[in-house]
Design an enzyme around this catalytic site. Structure first.
Site, PDB file in Angstrom:
ATOM      1  CG  ASP A   7      33.810  37.608  34.579  1.00 18.94           C
ATOM      2  OD1 ASP A   7      34.477  37.258  34.640  1.00 18.94           O
ATOM      3  OD2 ASP A   7      34.244  36.854  33.619  1.00 18.94           O
ATOM      4  CD  GLU A 172      41.237  40.240  35.443  1.00 18.29           C
ATOM      5  OE1 GLU A 172      41.769  40.280  34.593  1.00 18.29           O
ATOM      6  OE2 GLU A 172      40.902  38.992  35.944  1.00 18.29           O
TER       7      GLU A 172
END
Length: 488
Positions: A7, A172
């Site tokens: 991420d 997302e």
């Protein structure tokens, strides 16, 4: 950025770039790096270094800190993230004047329940929080947004939906950017597995209405033979020369079908070029040097190297250093809350060799999580090799040694057999050994590495190398780690 560095989020301040990652249950949390050229990075610390910033929760695997966003605005760095171990508390917002810290105590954004928060400011100074609304019990809500008071954590309006992606599952990881007079919303879709993809839309205002790129996805590796799969969760930055670049996560898959990745989700770099008002990914724009991953830690000094982290606990209650005694690791629970009896560092190579010199008793493991690990336990005049796979734990071999100082070794080597259909080879073999007094090696066990992969263990982290205590306090004199990538 090899090894479990998922991420990625990036920002630039002048000629300096800063990169941060999710870290899940490991503490300290959110490792942060600095670079002047986007390809050579130096770790400058962690963003969340105090327990007051990062509630522990129950320490389960793949809880803790999920994806965040790192930005610089009005002379301060800002980092917003989700701590799923304190999920109902909303998003966590911290700031600092120096990216190396110290970072502030957290401001809680309690009305933004979900994951993957993003910050973006317009020219008037309004800060927009964009995130994925969801509940682990009730399911997904979608991509939400609201203007935010960054001083109090209050949403200035009720949350409203924005672009919900191109129609793939698991939308997302929103990131919002203003380029000239246009706003761009970047998303991840398709789930963080093989179907992972990056999509983008644009609008005249942060709220929309958004128009999806006619050629979405912007990036995906699904159904390809590319060596880096699961590509997605991208963040963009401008370069000092006005060009653009992107960081994104991916995995390196090995072994028989369906393929296994063992290092977790790693960070990759690409160029960005603009045409007709849309960005395009230039995958091979940068020459990225091979990272120096080997280390030799004798645990000399007053503080642990920043590579060492603790799952579900704290280093100060788990380990201590002494110039004469090496690294002392307390048996789990013996120093109270936060003592977990294990200290970990990320494994960063597909082929590697690591050794630990242990005085008295102690453990040395390669692990994915508490239910998936292979390890060696030194106790008295014996070294025992153990495999834990799910609910099964079994001692698979033992070797006799002279007590006192014992050096044990773990290696990840190429699998001995062929892949399906001629064999059953996993991504690698894990070899557990002990060094004898003459400097030779006694192999105790050789185990299939597939059982220490995300495809078997599940979750969001990667392999870690761990030293620890088993029942009584341990003394670790030295840990070395060497890349053997040339042998892969």
């Amino acid at each position: 950025m090899p090894g479990f560095h998922a991420d990625p989020t990036i920002c630039r301040v002048g000629d300096d770039y800063y990169l941060a990652h999710s870290s899940f249950e490991y503490f300290p949390g959110a490792p942060i790096w600095h670079s002047r050229d986007l390809v050579n990075w130096t770790r400058i610390g962690h963003i969340l270094t105090r327990r007051s910033q990062f509630v522990r929760g129950d320490g389960r695997a793949s809880t803790g800190l999920y994806a965040g966003t790192l930005r610089h605005h009005d002379g301060r760095f800002w980092y917003v993230t989700t701590n799923v171990s304190d999920y109902d508390g909303g998003q966590v917002l911290v700031s600092a004047t120096d990216a190396a810290g110290p970072w502030s105590e957290p401001i809680r954004i309690q009305d933004a329940i979900g994951i993957d928060p993003d910050l973006a400011w317009d020219v008037d100074g309004t800060c927009y929080l964009t995130w994925k609304g969801m509940s682990f019990t009730e399911g997904e809500v979608g991509i939400l947004q609201a203007p935010l008071d960054i001083n109090t954590g209050a949403l200035l309006e009720p949350p409203y939906p924005v672009w919900q992606g191109s129609g793939l599952a698991a939308v997302e990881a929103p990131h919002l950017y203003q380029v000239d007079d246009t706003w761009y919303l970047l998303l991840a879709e398709g789930g963080t597995e093989r179907g992972h993809a990056v999509t983008i839309a644009r609008a005249p205002h942060p709220r929309g209405p958004f128009e999806g790129h006619p050629h979405n996805p912007l990036l995906t590796r699904r159904s390809s033979i590319h060596p880096v799969q699961n590509a997605g969760h991208m963040d963009l930055t401008t370069k000092a020369d006005g060009a653009w670049a992107a960081v994104y996560l991916g995995v390196r898959v090995q072994g028989s079908t369906p393929g296994f990745h063992v290092l977790g989700r790693e960070t990759f770099l690409a160029g960005i070029e603009w045409s007709d008002g849309w960005p395009a990914v230039i995958e091979d724009q940068f020459e990225v040097p091979t990272a120096a991953t080997s280390f030799n830690d004798n645990f000399v000094g007053e503080e642990l190297d920043g590579r060492w982290v603790v799952p579900g606990g704290e280093a100060q209650s788990t380990a201590s250093m002494s110039p004469d005694d090496g690294l002392r690791i307390a048996a789990a629970g013996t120093r109270g809350e936060g003592s977990v009896g294990q200290l970990c560092t990320r494994i960063t190579d597909l082929r590697w060799r690591a050794e630990a010199t242990i005085e008295g008793s102690g453990t040395f493991r390669v692990l994915m999580d508490p239910r998936h690990w292979y390890g060696l336990c030194v106790k008295g005049d014996a070294v025992t090799a153990t495999a834990r796979i799910g609910d099964l734990q079994h001692d698979v071999g033992v070797a006799s040694v002279s007590p006192h100082l014992v050096t044990v070794r773990i290696e990840a080597v190429s699998p001995a057999g062929p892949t399906v259909p001629l064999g059953h080879a996993g991504p690698d073999d894990i070899v557990l050994s002990v060094l004898n007094e003459e400097g030779g090696t006694i192999e105790i066990a050789r185990l299939d590495g597939r059982y220490l992969s995300t495809e078997v263990a599940s979750g969001f982290t990667g392999r870690m190398l761990a030293v620890g205590a088993d029942g009584t306090d341990a003394c670790i004199k030295r840990v070395t780690y060497h890349s053997d990538e040339a042998r892969s």
